[in-house]
Design a protein around this motif. Structure first.
Motif, PDB file in Angstrom:
ATOM      1  N   ILE A 535       0.860  -1.189   0.000  1.00  0.00           N
ATOM      2  CA  ILE A 535       0.000   0.000   0.000  1.00  0.00           C
ATOM      3  C   ILE A 535       0.892   1.233   0.000  1.00  0.00           C
ATOM      4  N   GLN A 536       0.618   2.163  -0.922  1.00  0.00           N
ATOM      5  CA  GLN A 536       1.464   3.343  -1.077  1.00  0.00           C
ATOM      6  C   GLN A 536       1.087   4.424  -0.067  1.00  0.00           C
ATOM      7  N   MET A 537       2.115   5.088   0.464  1.00  0.00           N
ATOM      8  CA  MET A 537       1.888   6.194   1.395  1.00  0.00           C
ATOM      9  C   MET A 537       1.777   7.507   0.606  1.00  0.00           C
ATOM     10  N   ALA A 538       0.727   8.282   0.911  1.00  0.00           N
ATOM     11  CA  ALA A 538       0.581   9.613   0.322  1.00  0.00           C
ATOM     12  C   ALA A 538       1.315  10.659   1.145  1.00  0.00           C
ATOM     13  N   ALA A 539       1.439  10.389   2.462  1.00  0.00           N
ATOM     14  CA  ALA A 539       2.154  11.308   3.352  1.00  0.00           C
ATOM     15  C   ALA A 539       2.534  10.548   4.607  1.00  0.00           C
ATOM     16  N   GLY A 540       3.585  10.994   5.280  1.00  0.00           N
ATOM     17  CA  GLY A 540       3.982  10.370   6.534  1.00  0.00           C
ATOM     18  C   GLY A 540       4.638   9.028   6.333  1.00  0.00           C
ATOM     19  N   ILE A 566      -9.426  17.452   7.411  1.00  0.00           N
ATOM     20  CA  ILE A 566      -8.154  17.865   8.025  1.00  0.00           C
ATOM     21  C   ILE A 566      -7.151  18.232   6.934  1.00  0.00           C
ATOM     22  N   SER A 567      -6.530  19.365   7.076  1.00  0.00           N
ATOM     23  CA  SER A 567      -5.453  19.757   6.165  1.00  0.00           C
ATOM     24  C   SER A 567      -4.113  19.504   6.853  1.00  0.00           C
ATOM     25  N   ASP A 568      -3.098  19.129   6.079  1.00  0.00           N
ATOM     26  CA  ASP A 568      -1.774  18.791   6.624  1.00  0.00           C
ATOM     27  C   ASP A 568      -1.914  17.852   7.826  1.00  0.00           C
ATOM     28  N   PRO A 569      -2.444  16.647   7.607  1.00  0.00           N
ATOM     29  CA  PRO A 569      -2.842  15.790   8.726  1.00  0.00           C
ATOM     30  C   PRO A 569      -1.693  15.212   9.550  1.00  0.00           C
ATOM     31  N   VAL A 570      -0.542  14.960   8.940  1.00  0.00           N
ATOM     32  CA  VAL A 570       0.543  14.288   9.663  1.00  0.00           C
ATOM     33  C   VAL A 570       0.959  15.134  10.868  1.00  0.00           C
ATOM     34  N   THR A 587      -2.325   6.878   3.787  1.00  0.00           N
ATOM     35  CA  THR A 587      -2.111   5.996   2.639  1.00  0.00           C
ATOM     36  C   THR A 587      -2.897   6.507   1.440  1.00  0.00           C
ATOM     37  N   LYS A 588      -2.438   6.137   0.286  1.00  0.00           N
ATOM     38  CA  LYS A 588      -3.243   6.394  -0.907  1.00  0.00           C
ATOM     39  C   LYS A 588      -4.488   5.502  -0.856  1.00  0.00           C
ATOM     40  N   ASP A 589      -5.549   5.953  -1.484  1.00  0.00           N
ATOM     41  CA  ASP A 589      -6.791   5.178  -1.477  1.00  0.00           C
ATOM     42  C   ASP A 589      -6.591   3.832  -2.153  1.00  0.00           C
ATOM     43  N   PHE A 590      -7.194   2.790  -1.602  1.00  0.00           N
ATOM     44  CA  PHE A 590      -7.157   1.453  -2.189  1.00  0.00           C
ATOM     45  C   PHE A 590      -8.519   0.799  -1.967  1.00  0.00           C
TER      46      PHE A 590
END
Length: 787
Positions: A535-540, A566-570, A587-590
Motif C-alpha cells: 500500500i502506497q503512502m501519500a504522506a507520513g 483535516i489539512s496537513d494531517p501528519v 495511505t493512498k486510497d485502495f
C-alpha cells in the motif's frame, strides 16, 4: 375424441420426420434450459424459509445517518436481544449472535482429533428461533450454560467418530490467543442446503462476552446480529415505531433508527440504498426468469413458424374437415393436441438432458439441485410444459382453423401474405433476443476481466494468508520474525480479519472541537502490514517495529482525511474512543470493498489481536517457499495443519456470483442462438422445398447457382440484418445501465457490437446456405419431373 386427435397427431409427427426432428431439438433444448432455471429459481426462493417460525422470524436492522447519506447495517448492540423480551411483550424469543463470517475456521480439538469448522456464539434462545432439529439435548437448555457448545452431526463424527452419547464430552477451541474449553450440550442435524448460513457449532454468547469483556449497557453500538420471533398477529410497522421510541429514550445523542427485516428476505433482498430496500440477489433471480421466458419463447416461435409455413400442405385436410362439419374450435383443439404431444415428447428428452447436465450445472451454480419427485417442482415442470405447448400451438391452431373452406379446397391460401409477414416478424424477434443475449454476455465477461486485472491499490499477488492458531498467538512477533528469515519470504505481518469484505462501521470522532460520526473500515494490524501489501503512502510513514510507541498512533487513507476535513494531517491529534491519537501517515486510497462501491474512509491501528498472518512471497518461487513455510509451521505448531489461501483468490471471491451468472448466461445465450438457427434452418428447408419447381425453371433458363442461393436466402438475411440493427442499440442501453451498478467499470467498446453483428450474420448465412446450396445444386430435371 381426444384419443383420436392424439393418434392423428402422432401419425403426422412420424410422417414428417424433418419437421418433427427440428421442432423436438428446439423445444427439448429450450425446455431443458427453462427447467434448469426453474429448479435454480425455486431453490433460491426456498432459502431460509424452512424455519417453523419463518413468517414471524425477523432480524433487527439499523439505518445510520452519515455524511454521505443513510447506511443500512445489520449490526446491533450486544445486549439488545436480552433487553427486548423484557420491554416488549410482542417478542416471543430473541437472541444475539456473532456475525457468521467472523469465525469461518475455528480450530476445535477433542482427544487427538483436530477439526476446523465454522460457527457462532449465540444467545440461549437461538434454537427456539431457528429450526435446526436437535438429535441430542433440548432447545431450551443447550445454550443455558456459558460453557456449552452445540455441534452438528458432521462435526460430531469428525471429532468423536459417532453421534451417540457425545453430550458431556469436552471440546477445546482457540480464537486468536484465547484457548478455552466447552462441554457438548447438544447435537443438531446438519444444516440443510437451503440455509444461507452453514454452521457446525454454536457456543454460548456468555462465553464470548466474558472473553471480550463486553459491556452490559444496551446503548453502545456493537457489531452483533439480533434475531427475534414476534408473537402472532403483531404489526411490524407498529413494533418498529415502539422500538425507535424506546431507543430514542435511551439515546444521549441522535436516536438509533432500528427496524425489523424478515429474516428469510435478507437472502434475496439484502441491498439497501439510502435506507430503502432496493434489491440484492433477487435481481439475478428476475434476470434468469426473464431469460427462461425468452428461451422458451424462442423455441416456441420455431414451432409457430414451421406450422404456419407448412399450412399449404394441410389445406385440403382442413377444408375436408370443415366441409364435413368440423367447427373451428374442434380443429383448433386437434392442432393443439399435436402441439401438446410434441411438448411432452420434448419434456422426456429435456429430462434426460437435465440428468446429464445437472452435475455441471451444480458445479457452476454452487448448489446441490436434483430431480426429485416432490410435488411443487413436478407441478412446476408440468405447468411449464403445458404453457410451452399452449404458446407454441396457439397461433398455428388459430391460423389453420380459421382458413375458409371454399378457399382451401380450391388450393388458395387467403392469408398467405399476412402469415409471411408474421413469420418474418417472429424471426426478427428471435434473432433480436439472441443478439442481445450475446452482446450482454460479452460485456459481462469484459467487466469481469476488467475487475480481475484492475489494481485494487495494493499488491494482492504472491501473498498468502493463514490463521494464527496453536502456539502462534502467544508469540506472534517471534513467529513473524522467524518466517521472515525463510528464503523466498519478502515480508510478513498480521491483521485482524481479512483485507476484503468486512463492513464499515459508524465511529464517533473528535477533532479540533468538532464531533462527527463517520463510516470507517477499521484495520487492526501489526507492524509491516502496509509494506507487506504494498500500500502506497501519500504522506507520513507506516507503522514500524522501530517505533514502539506507535500503539497510540493512527494512519488514515486519503478518503478518511477528506471526510474528516483535516489539512496537513501528519502530526495532528484526533480523539477516538476517549484516546488521543497522533496521525503519523496517510495511505493512498485502495479498494478494500468490491468495485461496486466507491472507496470509503479507513484507518490503521496497531493491535495485539491480529489473527490472520499475511506473507509476501518472491515471484516465481511460490511452490518452493510454501513448502519451506509448511515444514517450519509443522515444527513450530505441531498438531495443526498448514492451511493457506492466496490473497488474490480471496479478492476474486467477492465476484463469484457475477462470474457464475456470466458463465450461465453465456451457455444460455449460446443455446438461444442455436435454437434460433434451428428455426431458420427449418424455414429455409421449407422455402427450398416449396420453391423447388421455380428453382428448376430458373436453372433451365440459365440461372447460376449463386443467383439461386441469393434468391432463396435474401429474405432471411434481410430479416437477420434488421434484427441485428434492432438488437445492438437495445443491448447498449441495457448493458450501460448494468455497468452503472459498479462504481468502477470498463467503457463500452464498439468492437463488442461489431463482432457480434458479424458473427451472427455469418452463422445465419452458414445455416441458410446448408439448404439453399442443396436446392441450387439439385438436378432441375428431377425437380420438374416430380411436378
Amino acid at each position: 375424441m381426444l384419443k383420436s386427435y392424439f393418434i392423428i397427431a402422432w401419425r403426422r409427427l412420424v410422417k414428417d420426420r424433418q419437421f418433427t426432428a427440428i421442432n423436438l431439438m428446439g423445444l427439448s433444448t429450450g425446455l431443458a434450459c427453462t427447467l434448469l432455471i426453474y429448479l435454480w429459481v425455486y431453490d433460491e426462493y426456498r432459502m431460509d424459509r424452512f424455519h417453523e417460525n419463518d413468517r414471524r422470524l425477523y432480524q433487527v436492522m439499523e439505518n445510520q445517518p452519515t455524511g454521505e447519506g443513510i447506511v443500512t447495517s445489520q449490526e446491533t448492540p450486544a445486549m439488545l436481544a436480552e433487553t427486548l423480551p423484557a420491554i416488549f411483550p410482542e417478542v416471543a424469543y430473541a437472541a444475539v449472535s456473532t456475525p457468521p463470517f467472523w469465525f469461518p475456521q475455528v480450530a476445535l480439538t477433542a482427544g487427538n482429533s483436530l477439526v476446523k469448522s465454522p460457527g457462532v456464539f449465540a444467545g440461549k434462545d437461538y434454537f427456539n428461533i431457528f429450526s435446526y432439529p436437535l438429535i441430542a439435548g433440548h432447545k431450551n437448555q443447550v445454550l443455558a450454560d456459558k460453557h456449552s457448545i452445540v455441534i452438528s452431526e458432521k462435526l460430531a463424527l469428525s471429532l468423536f467418530h459417532t453421534t451417540v452419547n457425545v453430550t458431556g464430552k469436552t471440546i477445546g477451541w482457540q480464537i486468536d490467543q484465547f484457548k478455552k474449553y466447552s462441554v457438548v450440550s447438544g447435537v443438531f442435524k446438519d444444516m440443510p442446503g437451503n440455509a444461507s448460513v452453514q454452521l457446525d457449532f454454536v457456543m454460548s454468547f456468555e462465553a464470548f462476552r466474558e472473553l471480550m469483556n463486553i459491556s452490559h449497557n444496551i446503548t453502545p453500538g456493537g457489531p452483533f446480529y439480533t434475531y427475534l420471533v414476534l408473537g402472532d398477529q403483531v404489526s411490524v410497522p407498529a413494533f418498529n415505531e415502539k422500538l425507535r421510541s424506546y431507543m430514542s429514550s435511551l439515546a444521549k445523542g441522535p436516536a438509533r433508527q432500528m427496524f425489523l427485516q424478515r429474516y428469510a428476505d435478507n437472502y434475496l433482498y439484502g441491498k439497501y440504498v439510502q435506507g430503502v430496500q432496493t434489491g440484492g440477489r433477487i435481481v439475478y433471480v428476475r434476470l434468469f426468469v426473464l431469460i427462461a421466458l425468452f428461451i422458451i419463447l424462442i423455441a416456441g416461435i420455431n414451432f409457430m413458424n414451421l406450422h404456419t409455413a407448412r399450412a399449404t400442405t394441410r389445406m385440403k385436410e382442413t377444408g375436408v374437415r370443415k366441409a364435413v362439419g368440423a367447427g373451428r374450435w374442434t380443429l383448433a383443439l386437434q392442432y393443439l393436441c399435436e402441439s401438446f404431444l410434441l411438448s411432452f415428447l420434448a419434456l422426456v428428452i429435456a429430462l434426460l438432458l437435465i440428468v446429464l447436465l445437472m452435475p455441471a450445472f451444480n458445479h457452476i451454480t454452487g448448489k446441490q439441485l436434483s430431480l426429485q419427485p416432490a410435488a411443487t417442482p413436478m407441478l412446476g415442470m408440468l405447468a411449464i410444459t403445458v404453457l410451452t405447448g399452449l404458446i407454441s400451438g396457439s397461433y398455428p391452431a388459430w391460423y389453420l382453423s380459421g382458413l375458409r373452406t371454399t378457399a382451401v379446397l380450391k388450393g388458395r391460401l387467403p392469408n398467405a401474405i399476412s402469415a409471411l409477414w408474421t413469420r418474418k416478424g417472429l424471426v426478427i424477434f428471435q434473432f433480436t433476443l439472441s443478439v442481445t443475449f450475446v452482446v450482454a454476455v460479452w460485456v459481462v465477461y469484459r467487466q469481469m476481466d476488467y475487475i480481475q486485472h484492475k489494481s485494487p491499490g495494493y499488491n494482492k499477488n504472491q501473498v498468502i494468508s493463514f490463521a494464527a492458531e496453536g502456539t502462534i498467538p502467544a508469540n506472534l512477533d517471534g513467529f513473524l520474525a522467524a518466517i521472515k528469515k525463510i528464503p523466498g519470504v519478502v515480508q510478513a505481518s498480521s491483521i485482524a480479519g481479512n483485507v476484503q469484505g468486512a463492513p464499515s462501521v459508524g465511529i464517533p470522532w473528535q477533532y479540533n472541537g468538532h464531533a462527527a460520526t463517520i463510516q470507517f473500515r477499521p484495520f487492526l494490524v501489526n507492524h509491516d502490514l502496509i509494506p507487506t501489501l504494498g500500500i502506497q503512502m501519500a504522506a507520513g510513514r507506516p507503522f514500524s517495529g522501530d517505533f514502539r510507541t506507535d500503539t497510540t498512533k493512527i494512519i488514515f487513507n486519503e478518503a478518511a482525511i477528506q471526510a474528516l476535513g483535516i489539512s496537513d494531517p501528519v502530526g495532528k491529534i484526533i480523539s477516538w474512543a476517549g484516546v488521543n491519537r497522533e496521525i503519523i501517515g496517510v495511505t493512498k486510497d485502495f479498494h478494500f470493498e468490491s468495485l461496486y462501491e466507491t472507496i470509503k474512509p479507513c484507518f490503521f491501528q496497531l493491535d495485539a489481536r491480529t489473527g490472520t498472518i499475511l506473507v509476501k512471497l518472491t515471484a516465481g518461487m511460490e511452490p518452493a517457499v510454501i513448502a519451506r513455510l509448511e515444514a517450519f509451521y509443522k515444527t513450530y505448531n505441531p498438531g495443526f495443519a498448514f492451511s493457506y489461501t492466496f490473497l488474490d483468490t480471496a479478492y476474486q471471491a467477492q465476484y463469484i456470483a457475477e462470474r457464475r451468472m456470466a458463465q450461465l448466461s453465456g451457455y444460455f445465450a449460446g443455446l438461444a442462438v442455436i435454437i434460433s438457427l434451428l428455426g431458420l434452418l427449418g424455414l429455409t428447408a421449407y422455402t427450398a422445398e416449396r420453391r423447388r419447381r421455380e428453382v428448376g425453371i430458373r436453372k433451365v433458363l440459365g440461372a447460376s447457382v449463386m443467383q439461386v442461393v441469393v434468391l432463396l436466402s435474401s429474405d432471411f438475411l434481410k430479416a437477420v440484418g434488421l434484427s441485428i440493427l434492432l438488437a445492438l442499440p437495445l443491448a447498449w442501453w441495457l448493458m450501460s445501465r448494468w455497468l452503472q451498478a459498479f462504481a468502477y467499470h470498463m467503457p463500452m467498446q464498439a468492437d463488442v457490437f461489431i463482432c457480434t453483428g458479424m458473427a451472427m450474420t455469418a452463422l445465419a448465412l452458414l445455416t441458410i446456405s446448408v439448404q439453399t446450396l442443396q436446392a441450387a445444386l439439385a438436378n432441375p430435371v428431377k425437380s420438374l419431373d416430380s411436378e
